[in-house]
Design an enzyme around this catalytic site. Structure first.
Site, PDB file in Angstrom:
ATOM      1  N   GLY A 129      35.052  39.442  41.523  1.00 31.29           N
ATOM      2  CA  GLY A 129      33.889  39.888  42.298  1.00 31.29           C
ATOM      3  C   GLY A 129      33.384  41.254  41.918  1.00 31.29           C
ATOM      4  O   GLY A 129      32.527  41.402  41.049  1.00 31.29           O
ATOM      5  N   ARG A 161      35.775  34.798  54.711  1.00 29.02           N
ATOM      6  CA  ARG A 161      36.690  33.902  54.011  1.00 29.02           C
ATOM      7  C   ARG A 161      37.577  33.077  54.943  1.00 29.02           C
ATOM      8  O   ARG A 161      37.881  31.924  54.644  1.00 29.02           O
ATOM      9  CB  ARG A 161      37.579  34.719  53.065  1.00 29.02           C
ATOM     10  CG  ARG A 161      36.834  35.233  51.860  1.00 29.02           C
ATOM     11  CD  ARG A 161      37.731  36.095  51.002  1.00 29.02           C
ATOM     12  NE  ARG A 161      37.032  36.486  49.782  1.00 29.02           N
ATOM     13  CZ  ARG A 161      37.538  37.297  48.869  1.00 29.02           C
ATOM     14  NH1 ARG A 161      38.737  37.816  49.047  1.00 29.02           N
ATOM     15  NH2 ARG A 161      36.861  37.604  47.784  1.00 29.02           N
ATOM     16  N   SER A 205      38.659  45.425  48.659  1.00 27.34           N
ATOM     17  CA  SER A 205      40.032  45.727  48.228  1.00 27.34           C
ATOM     18  C   SER A 205      40.064  46.643  47.009  1.00 27.34           C
ATOM     19  O   SER A 205      40.855  47.595  46.965  1.00 27.34           O
ATOM     20  CB  SER A 205      40.809  44.446  47.944  1.00 27.34           C
ATOM     21  OG  SER A 205      40.084  43.599  47.087  1.00 27.34           O
ATOM     22  N   LEU A 206      39.217  46.379  46.017  1.00 27.48           N
ATOM     23  CA  LEU A 206      39.166  47.291  44.868  1.00 27.48           C
ATOM     24  C   LEU A 206      38.707  48.672  45.319  1.00 27.48           C
ATOM     25  O   LEU A 206      39.241  49.694  44.881  1.00 27.48           O
ATOM     26  CB  LEU A 206      38.235  46.746  43.779  1.00 27.48           C
ATOM     27  CG  LEU A 206      38.785  45.619  42.897  1.00 27.48           C
ATOM     28  CD1 LEU A 206      37.719  45.157  41.903  1.00 27.48           C
ATOM     29  CD2 LEU A 206      40.035  46.054  42.143  1.00 27.48           C
TER      30      LEU A 206
END
Length: 544
Positions: free
Chosen positions: A52, A288, A389-390
């Protein structure tokens, strides 16, 4: 590596070579002596496989508050507000850090960073490198790490346990991390790494599940080591299942990026029905947990093996431009995504809980940091929003670097530390025992602690896991350590954490969905496990 001494002294030791660990390493002063321990090859980290992108507020129609609101909604309001603010506000500095180090992101026709959209985001705010963002970030940061003269890289070195003052018998002093025991897999030798600062940036624990999108390294090592050292962990019941993992016998861990749904792909049943419209008004762009549960429900209801992801209504040019990696890889598997629908199933994807840390990534133990998926910052709450998250890796990697610099003392005195003693153990007689326990553990977690849970399933899981843990502990005490044994020891401990946290939560919220408690509780509480005896309690969010 065979000529290495078995004891090594560094200023900082970083366990993990993904975005979290490398951002810390590259943000510290160049005169610090830093070790990076990679369990496998340098790029074998979850960052490398992230398709992503990085969520950041860059567009003038977007705002910090909108990103905060989206994150809180996706996290079912169980997020720690301070952590969300810190992360979202760190978006632009994180992007600047990556650009400074040479990461090449996709640009639009005006040569500005192209922004895409993913589930849960109300705006386009995902910067990306086509559909292989993690690979672009990982290869660039790895190259910078190799160029840095103050960084020493140890590949195929697997951390076993953290050395603390209390473990050494210095009970009167405040506890502090002072080193690690680490296995050199190639030479089957245990080394001692000593440093006043240690960072655990070694990813999550989704190899606990039979089906996962994660690389083989995701065995919860950092979470397990920190807990054994004396750190609290939190919210381990919240495990994200990515809705769309490719269902194909030749590619069991291949993820189909969320960005494909962000760019208009539909989820369909075998009869062609676009079924997500029955589950949520946001359809394919719902968070999600909702999408994964809907797919799981339809697979069980219809007795089918997968559902279909369909982007064939877009032009071939559009698909090849936006998803070049996916297009090429799936073509190799006989699927032309410009004409064919993609068979997909949910798979374990991300550990939302982890080691409790503060805003500087500091754990309960002085000198010990946890960053990225290993940590619990409170950002994700009950469900992680795509591409946060990144961002968390870089924000907290840079924050940890600042904290270490403030506390750094070049004359720090480390105590005498004994070398690893394996004189009382022998070589393992049958590796089949490890393989059997590994398979049984992952099947138990998938069948009983998966997308939909019940109290009875959790009780069955705990009973089996406790039996497995006893067996694995005996094996660990009797035989020489190996990579598989280290990982299995960690994975069974983290699996027990997941089950115990899940049993404590008497509601369905975010990623934790139980048929016995389908409603939400009024109070917003996080689940905290305190070592060494799994003392579990729920305390209000936004409190320590």
């Amino acid at each position: 590596m065979s000529n290495l001494d078995s004891t090594h002294h560094f200023d900082v030791v970083i366990v993990g070579s993904g975005g979290a660990g490398l951002s810390l390493a590259l943000s510290l002063p160049s005169h610090y002596k830093i070790a990076i321990l990679a369990k496998s090859s340098l790029t074998e980290a979850s960052t490398f496989y992230a398709q992503g992108g990085v969520a950041a507020v860059l567009d003038k129609t977007d705002s910090i508050q909108q990103h905060i609101d989206d994150t809180m909604i996706a996290g079912a309001h169980l997020c720690e507000l301070d952590a969300v603010k810190q992360t979202v506000e760190g978006g632009r500095p994180s992007v600047n850090f990556l650009l400074k180090h040479g990461v090449e992101f996709t640009l639009d026709e005006d040569d500005q960073l192209h922004l895409t959209r993913e589930g849960g985001h109300s705006q386009r705010r995902i910067i990306h490198a086509a559909d292989a963002t993690g690979k672009a970030i990982s290869t660039t940061l790895v190259q910078r790490a190799k160029e840095a003269s103050n960084l020493t890289i140890f590949e195929n070195f697997i951390a076993i346990d953290i050395i603390t003052l209390h473990k050494l018998g210095h009970i009167q002093q405040d506890n502090r991390a002072v080193g690690l025991y680490v296995l050199d897999e190639q030479n089957e030798k245990v080394h001692t790494f000593l440093a006043p600062f240690i960072a655990l940036a070694c990813g999550g624990a989704m190899k606990a599940y039979l089906y996962t999108s994660n690389p083989d390294i995701a065995t919860g090592d950092g979470i397990a080591m920190a807990y054994r050292a004396g750190c609290r962990v939190a919210n381990m019941e919240f495990n994200q299942f990515h809705p769309t993992c490719l269902y194909h016998p030749q590619a069991r861990s291949f993820l189909i990026t969320e960005a494909m749904r962000g760019e208009g792909a539909y989820l369909r049943l075998p009869d062609g029905e676009r079924f997500m419209l029955r589950f949520d008004e946001r359809a394919e762009l719902a968070p999600r947990d909702i999408v994964a549960r809907a797919i799981d429900y339809e697979i069980k209801r219809l007795g089918i093996r997968h559902v279909w992801l369909d982007i064939t209504h877009k032009s071939a040019e559009f698909i090849q431009q936006h998803f070049p990696t996916l297009y090429t890889r799936l073509l190799e598997l006989g699927i032309d995504i410009t004409k064919d629908m993609i068979p997909v199933v949910p798979a374990a994807h991300y550990t939302c809980g982890g080691v409790v840390v503060n805003a500087q990534s500091q754990t309960d133990i002085e000198g010990l940091y946890a960053i990225g998926e290993t940590s619990y910052t409170g950002l994700h709450g009950a469900n992680r929003m795509a591409s946060n998250s990144l961002l968390e890796c870089f924000v907290y990697g840079l924050s940890a670097a600042e904290d270490i610099q403030q506390k750094f003392e070049q004359d720090f005195n480390l105590p005498n530390i004994p070398e690893w003693d394996d004189s009382q153990v022998t070589d393992a007689d049958e590796d089949v025992v490890i393989l059997q326990n590994w398979d049984e553990l992952r099947s138990t977690m998938w069948n009983y602690v998966g997308i939909v849970r019940t109290t009875k399933r959790l009780q069955r899981a705990l009973h089996r896991i406790e039996m497995l843990k006893r067996e694995i502990t005996e094996y660990y005490q009797d035989y020489r350590v190996s990579k598989n044994l280290i990982e299995l020891r960690n994975l069974v401990l983290v699996s027990e954490m997941i089950v115990r946290c899940a049993m404590q939560r008497k509601e369905s919220r975010g990623l934790h969905y139980t048929l016995d408690y389908p409603e939400l509780e009024q109070q917003l509480k996080k689940t905290v496990l305190t070592p060494p005896n799994f003392e579990v309690k729920q305390i209000p969010v936004n409190t320590l």
